[in-house]
Design an enzyme around this catalytic site. Structure first.
Site, PDB file in Angstrom:
ATOM      1  N   HIS A   1     -22.351   8.390   6.955  1.00 32.75           N
ATOM      2  CA  HIS A   1     -21.884   7.603   8.090  1.00 32.75           C
ATOM      3  C   HIS A   1     -23.061   6.938   8.802  1.00 32.75           C
ATOM      4  O   HIS A   1     -23.035   5.742   9.112  1.00 32.75           O
ATOM      5  CB  HIS A   1     -21.172   8.488   9.117  1.00 32.75           C
ATOM      6  CG  HIS A   1     -19.802   8.928   8.737  1.00 32.75           C
ATOM      7  ND1 HIS A   1     -18.829   8.064   8.291  1.00 32.75           N
ATOM      8  CD2 HIS A   1     -19.213  10.154   8.773  1.00 32.75           C
ATOM      9  CE1 HIS A   1     -17.710   8.742   8.063  1.00 32.75           C
ATOM     10  NE2 HIS A   1     -17.931  10.019   8.338  1.00 32.75           N
TER      11      HIS A   1
ATOM     12  N   HIS B   1     -22.267  14.132   4.280  1.00 30.25           N
ATOM     13  CA  HIS B   1     -21.175  13.325   4.814  1.00 30.25           C
ATOM     14  C   HIS B   1     -21.624  12.578   6.078  1.00 30.25           C
ATOM     15  O   HIS B   1     -21.483  11.353   6.179  1.00 30.25           O
ATOM     16  CB  HIS B   1     -19.984  14.249   5.114  1.00 30.25           C
ATOM     17  CG  HIS B   1     -18.783  13.568   5.671  1.00 30.25           C
ATOM     18  ND1 HIS B   1     -17.647  13.352   4.931  1.00 30.25           N
ATOM     19  CD2 HIS B   1     -18.527  13.047   6.898  1.00 30.25           C
ATOM     20  CE1 HIS B   1     -16.743  12.737   5.677  1.00 30.25           C
ATOM     21  NE2 HIS B   1     -17.263  12.539   6.883  1.00 30.25           N
ATOM     22  N   GLU B   2     -22.201  13.306   7.011  1.00 26.06           N
ATOM     23  CA  GLU B   2     -22.623  12.682   8.267  1.00 26.06           C
ATOM     24  C   GLU B   2     -23.787  11.722   8.041  1.00 26.06           C
ATOM     25  O   GLU B   2     -23.871  10.666   8.676  1.00 26.06           O
ATOM     26  CB  GLU B   2     -22.999  13.748   9.305  1.00 26.06           C
ATOM     27  CG  GLU B   2     -21.865  14.679   9.707  1.00 26.06           C
ATOM     28  CD  GLU B   2     -20.619  13.945  10.193  1.00 26.06           C
ATOM     29  OE1 GLU B   2     -20.759  12.850  10.779  1.00 26.06           O
ATOM     30  OE2 GLU B   2     -19.507  14.459   9.964  1.00 26.06           O
TER      31      GLU B   2
ATOM     32  N   LYS C   1     -20.943  26.668  30.397  1.00 27.81           N
ATOM     33  CA  LYS C   1     -20.116  25.856  31.300  1.00 27.81           C
ATOM     34  C   LYS C   1     -20.173  26.408  32.728  1.00 27.81           C
ATOM     35  O   LYS C   1     -20.389  25.658  33.682  1.00 27.81           O
ATOM     36  CB  LYS C   1     -18.668  25.820  30.792  1.00 27.81           C
ATOM     37  CG  LYS C   1     -18.546  25.158  29.424  1.00 27.81           C
ATOM     38  CD  LYS C   1     -17.118  25.078  28.958  1.00 27.81           C
ATOM     39  CE  LYS C   1     -16.527  26.435  28.602  1.00 27.81           C
ATOM     40  NZ  LYS C   1     -17.206  27.093  27.464  1.00 27.81           N
TER      41      LYS C   1
ATOM     42  N   ASP D   1     -11.315  10.165   8.757  1.00 29.26           N
ATOM     43  CA  ASP D   1     -11.965   8.869   8.531  1.00 29.26           C
ATOM     44  C   ASP D   1     -11.030   7.919   7.802  1.00 29.26           C
ATOM     45  O   ASP D   1     -10.917   6.742   8.148  1.00 29.26           O
ATOM     46  CB  ASP D   1     -13.223   9.039   7.664  1.00 29.26           C
ATOM     47  CG  ASP D   1     -14.252   9.939   8.322  1.00 29.26           C
ATOM     48  OD1 ASP D   1     -14.236  10.031   9.554  1.00 29.26           O
ATOM     49  OD2 ASP D   1     -15.058  10.537   7.581  1.00 29.26           O
TER      50      ASP D   1
ATOM     51  N   THR E   1     -21.229  28.663  26.045  1.00 29.64           N
ATOM     52  CA  THR E   1     -22.154  27.540  25.896  1.00 29.64           C
ATOM     53  C   THR E   1     -22.746  27.101  27.234  1.00 29.64           C
ATOM     54  O   THR E   1     -23.467  26.112  27.286  1.00 29.64           O
ATOM     55  CB  THR E   1     -21.441  26.345  25.241  1.00 29.64           C
ATOM     56  OG1 THR E   1     -20.163  26.164  25.844  1.00 29.64           O
ATOM     57  CG2 THR E   1     -21.261  26.583  23.760  1.00 29.64           C
TER      58      THR E   1
ATOM     59  N   GLY F   1     -15.642  23.124  25.839  1.00 32.67           N
ATOM     60  CA  GLY F   1     -16.460  23.525  24.711  1.00 32.67           C
ATOM     61  C   GLY F   1     -16.280  25.002  24.421  1.00 32.67           C
ATOM     62  O   GLY F   1     -15.605  25.707  25.165  1.00 32.67           O
ATOM     63  N   PRO F   2     -16.890  25.466  23.322  1.00 33.66           N
ATOM     64  CA  PRO F   2     -16.712  26.854  22.913  1.00 33.66           C
ATOM     65  C   PRO F   2     -17.217  27.823  23.985  1.00 33.66           C
ATOM     66  O   PRO F   2     -18.036  27.442  24.820  1.00 33.66           O
ATOM     67  CB  PRO F   2     -17.563  26.984  21.646  1.00 33.66           C
ATOM     68  CG  PRO F   2     -18.028  25.634  21.304  1.00 33.66           C
ATOM     69  CD  PRO F   2     -17.789  24.731  22.449  1.00 33.66           C
TER      70      PRO F   2
HETATM   71  P1  ADP Z   1     -19.235  29.621  29.325  1.00 35.99           P
HETATM   72  O1  ADP Z   1     -18.847  29.503  30.765  1.00 35.99           O
HETATM   73  O2  ADP Z   1     -19.390  28.310  28.648  1.00 35.99           O
HETATM   74  O3  ADP Z   1     -18.379  30.551  28.547  1.00 35.99           O
HETATM   75  P2  ADP Z   1     -21.498  30.862  30.484  1.00 35.99           P
HETATM   76  O4  ADP Z   1     -21.975  29.809  31.396  1.00 35.99           O
HETATM   77  O5  ADP Z   1     -20.722  31.953  31.120  1.00 35.99           O
HETATM   78  O6  ADP Z   1     -20.689  30.254  29.292  1.00 35.99           O
HETATM   79  O7  ADP Z   1     -22.756  31.447  29.703  1.00 35.99           O
HETATM   80  C1  ADP Z   1     -22.961  32.813  29.576  1.00 35.99           C
HETATM   81  C2  ADP Z   1     -24.436  33.114  29.566  1.00 35.99           C
HETATM   82  O8  ADP Z   1     -25.049  32.602  28.389  1.00 35.99           O
HETATM   83  C3  ADP Z   1     -25.195  32.473  30.702  1.00 35.99           C
HETATM   84  O9  ADP Z   1     -25.152  33.258  31.846  1.00 35.99           O
HETATM   85  C4  ADP Z   1     -26.582  32.348  30.133  1.00 35.99           C
HETATM   86  O10 ADP Z   1     -27.286  33.553  30.251  1.00 35.99           O
HETATM   87  C5  ADP Z   1     -26.342  32.110  28.665  1.00 35.99           C
HETATM   88  N1  ADP Z   1     -26.359  30.680  28.338  1.00 35.99           N
HETATM   89  C6  ADP Z   1     -25.357  29.957  27.798  1.00 35.99           C
HETATM   90  N2  ADP Z   1     -25.720  28.685  27.593  1.00 35.99           N
HETATM   91  C7  ADP Z   1     -26.977  28.575  28.050  1.00 35.99           C
HETATM   92  C8  ADP Z   1     -27.917  27.490  28.134  1.00 35.99           C
HETATM   93  N3  ADP Z   1     -27.612  26.261  27.700  1.00 35.99           N
HETATM   94  N4  ADP Z   1     -29.125  27.746  28.651  1.00 35.99           N
HETATM   95  C9  ADP Z   1     -29.439  28.980  29.082  1.00 35.99           C
HETATM   96  N5  ADP Z   1     -28.620  30.021  29.042  1.00 35.99           N
HETATM   97  C10 ADP Z   1     -27.406  29.851  28.515  1.00 35.99           C
HETATM   98 ZN    ZN Z   2     -16.519  11.599   8.580  1.00 35.43          ZN
END
Ligand code: ADP
Ligand code: ZN
Ligand code: MG
Length: 572
Positions: A412, A408-409, A191, A486, A189, A185-186
């Site tokens: 669907h 659009h969504e 991960k 689609d 987020t 993912g971006p």
């Molecule tokens: P990625 O690894 O996806 O690039 P990170 O896990 O390093 O992202 O996220 C960076 C920071 O952003 C985390 O340390 C946290 O502070 C914040 N963060 C990102 N997503 C969340 C979430 N879903 N809930 C709480 N904090 C988040």
């Molecule tokens: Zn579509």
């Protein structure tokens, strides 16, 4: 690491000064002398000794009562010359004369330099591996509570956590748990945060490295780092191994032999070998993270490797509210700060950007010595965060595009609800997915072995419904390219419908798909007709349910993602 570079630099300068000094010293003391002058000096009995060196074009001589200077004289290279010298009572040396010869000095310097370089390179390699391993192990105190939103991902990871805790529970019923989980993912987020939370919840050591740590100049370093990483983890029996930016080692291999990258291939192979080397239910799990799933080598995604792939998307408005609330806990906010409104105005912000937003606002407040964070601090921080975000960031998607995506969504979703009520709509969202689409519908078909004619037709209709909704609302001139995927899917289903499943009444059961070329115009014609009539049928359906379409769209824009319950409520 820094220190070693200083050593290398210091020894380099030491050598350089020795060379310079050596040449300087030699130049200062070596004096050229003509052969006739030499003969005269011999006749005057002033020559002490003569040295023949490896350089046969000259010889060296020293004078009596003068050991500071060496005279360089052209070598006449005659047989009688030596006899002549001996007859004049001159000592003859071969090879050295007091000072180390220039050649020898040079050879020595080269040897020392090469040895030094080799030694440092070897030490560097070793210590790079050691260093990398030293910083990998951490016990994680992060829990799933510290990750807001990402409900689907969290519930998938809960399985993994309970597997690490009680592998016996799973192996006793013959369940095989994934060896590898890939989070994609971006950026920002959560991960990394999720991976740490898995280790924290399962209460096992967390070994983390980044793919870029493995990509080294020296072939073999990356591979041996992988091996020692797994070795360490295996010693702890249970562990989470986290490899961030796994695309750095797991990029698709290019076909051309010339462009092959030895180092990366070796590293990737080492990873694959290690992953197949430990037992499935041992309590060790490898979590990989990447921003880009599409560039990964398929070898990584095969069963027994990273076979569980979890998309970590950008947060929708509800998740954003949760993330903001979580990070605001430690920050005193003014009473009139409205996190609901803030969540709404931060469309396409990642979790990291939201965390950053509150942090920047807190810094502005602190600079003012203000005890609480006020709305204008947040506003100021908003622009800092947006300006700092990459240009490609989706925070720039226009209102119009958002509306088109929503209709659009909604199209669907509505068609699915009306035509395939047996399917479960798990998520409808206008938050873009990593795989490209502006928004998406996550529909889980009913689990049956066969699809009947009605279901196939309805599937095609639900695929067309996105485009149809766009046309109904914005007019034919305004339809976008958003539906290309689609249409492609619908077309291939129609072709199968006519040509493979033998479901068309007119063309019957005969299938051309067993022949190499499907060049029957009649089939193409038939597909087109069928598509058009399904299109019209669906258009009528949506037109008759325009109020539902509007309502779904309205709520989609408001909440950004809807689930099965929301759709049921609207359509009830
Ligand atoms: P990625 O690894 O996806 O690039 P990170 O896990 O390093 O992202 O996220 C960076 C920071 O952003 C985390 O340390 C946290 O502070 C914040 N963060 C990102 N997503 C969340 C979430 N879903 N809930 C709480 N904090 C988040
Ligand atoms: Zn579509
Ligand atoms: Mg990360």
């Amino acid at each position: 690491m820094q220190k070693k570079y200083i050593y290398v630099l210091a020894s380099f300068f030491l050598l350089l000064s020795v060379i310079l000094f050596g040449t300087y010293y030699q130049n200062k003391n070596n004096i050229n002398m003509s052969y006739t002058d030499f003969i005269n000096t011999v006749e005057n009995k002033r020559i002490e000794q003569v040295t023949f060196t490896s350089n046969q074009n000259t010889f060296q001589a020293t004078l009596k009562n003068d050991d500071k200077h060496i005279y360089i004289i052209p070598n006449p290279k005659t047989q009688d010359f030596t006899e002549y010298l001996l007859l004049h009572d001159i000592t003859i040396n071969y090879g050295k004369n007091g000072l180390i010869s220039a050649n020898l000095l040079l050879i020595l310097i080269v040897l020392v330099a090469a040895g030094g370089a080799y030694y440092f390179r070897y030490r560097n390699q070793k210590s790079m591996i050691q260093n990398a391993n030293k910083k990998t192990k951490k016990s994680s105190s992060i829990t799933l509570k510290q990750v807001a939103g990402n409900i689907e991902a969290k519930s998938m990871l809960e399985d993994v956590i309970s597997f690490i805790k009680e592998p016996d529970k799973y192996s006793s019923v013959g369940a095989r748990m994934p060896k590898g989980v890939l989070l994609y993912g971006p950026p920002g987020t959560g991960k990394t945060l999720l991976a740490k939370a898995v280790a924290g919840e399962a209460n096992v050591p967390f070994y983390a490295m980044s793919g870029s740590d493995f990509v080294q100049m020296y072939v073999g370093v990356g591979a041996s780092r992988i091996r020692s990483l797994f070795q360490k983890a295996k010693k702890s029996e249970k562990a989470v191994i986290f490899i961030d930016e796994i695309d750095a080692i797991g990029k698709k291999r290019s076909r051309g032999a010339s462009s092959s990258n030895d180092e990366r291939d070796q590293t990737l192979n080492a990873l694959l070998t290690e992953m197949s080397g430990f037992h499935e239910n041992s309590g060790i799990i490898v979590i990989g993270a990447t921003n880009r799933l599409d560039t990964l080598d398929e070898a990584l995604l095969r069963p027994g490797r990273f076979d569980r792939q979890i998309e970590i998307g950008l947060p929708d408005v509800n998740s954003r509210k949760k993330i903001l609330t979580l990070h605001a806990k430690s920050k005193p906010l003014a009473d009139n700060v409205d996190l609901d409104a803030l969540a709404k105005s931060t469309v396409y912000f990642s979790g990291a950007m939201l965390e950053n937003l509150l942090n920047e606002a807190a810094i502005y407040a602190a600079n003012e010595k203000n005890p609480v964070i006020c709305n204008y601090h947040i506003e100021k921080a908003f622009y800092t965060v947006i300006a700092g975000a990459p240009k490609v960031d989706r925070s720039y998607i226009s209102e119009k595009d958002l509306k088109i995506t929503a209709y659009h969504e909604a199209g669907h979703a509505l068609a699915t609800k009306l035509l395939l009520p047996e399917n479960y709509i798990s998520k409808v969202t206008i938050i873009p997915s990593v795989t490209g689409a502006g928004g998406f519908n996550l529909t889980i078909p009913k689990d049956t072995l066969y699809q009947n004619q009605r279901q196939i037709k309805a599937t095609i209709q639900t695929l067309l419904a996105g485009r149809i909704a766009e046309e109904l609302i914005f007019g034919m001139d305004e339809v976008t390219t958003g539906a290309s995927n689609d249409i492609q899917k619908a077309s291939s289903i129609i072709l199968d419908y006519v040509n493979k499943f033998g479901m068309d009444e007119e063309l019957g059961l005969f299938s051309l798909s067993c022949m190499e070329y499907e060049s029957d115009n009649k089939i193409i014609e038939k597909c087109r007709d069928l598509m058009n009539s399904l299109y019209e049928e669906t258009k009528e359906l949506l037109q008759n349910n325009l109020d539902l379409l509007e309502q779904i769209t309205y709520e989609l824009i408001e909440k950004e993602s809807l689930n099965a319950k929301d759709i049921d409520r609207i359509c009830a």
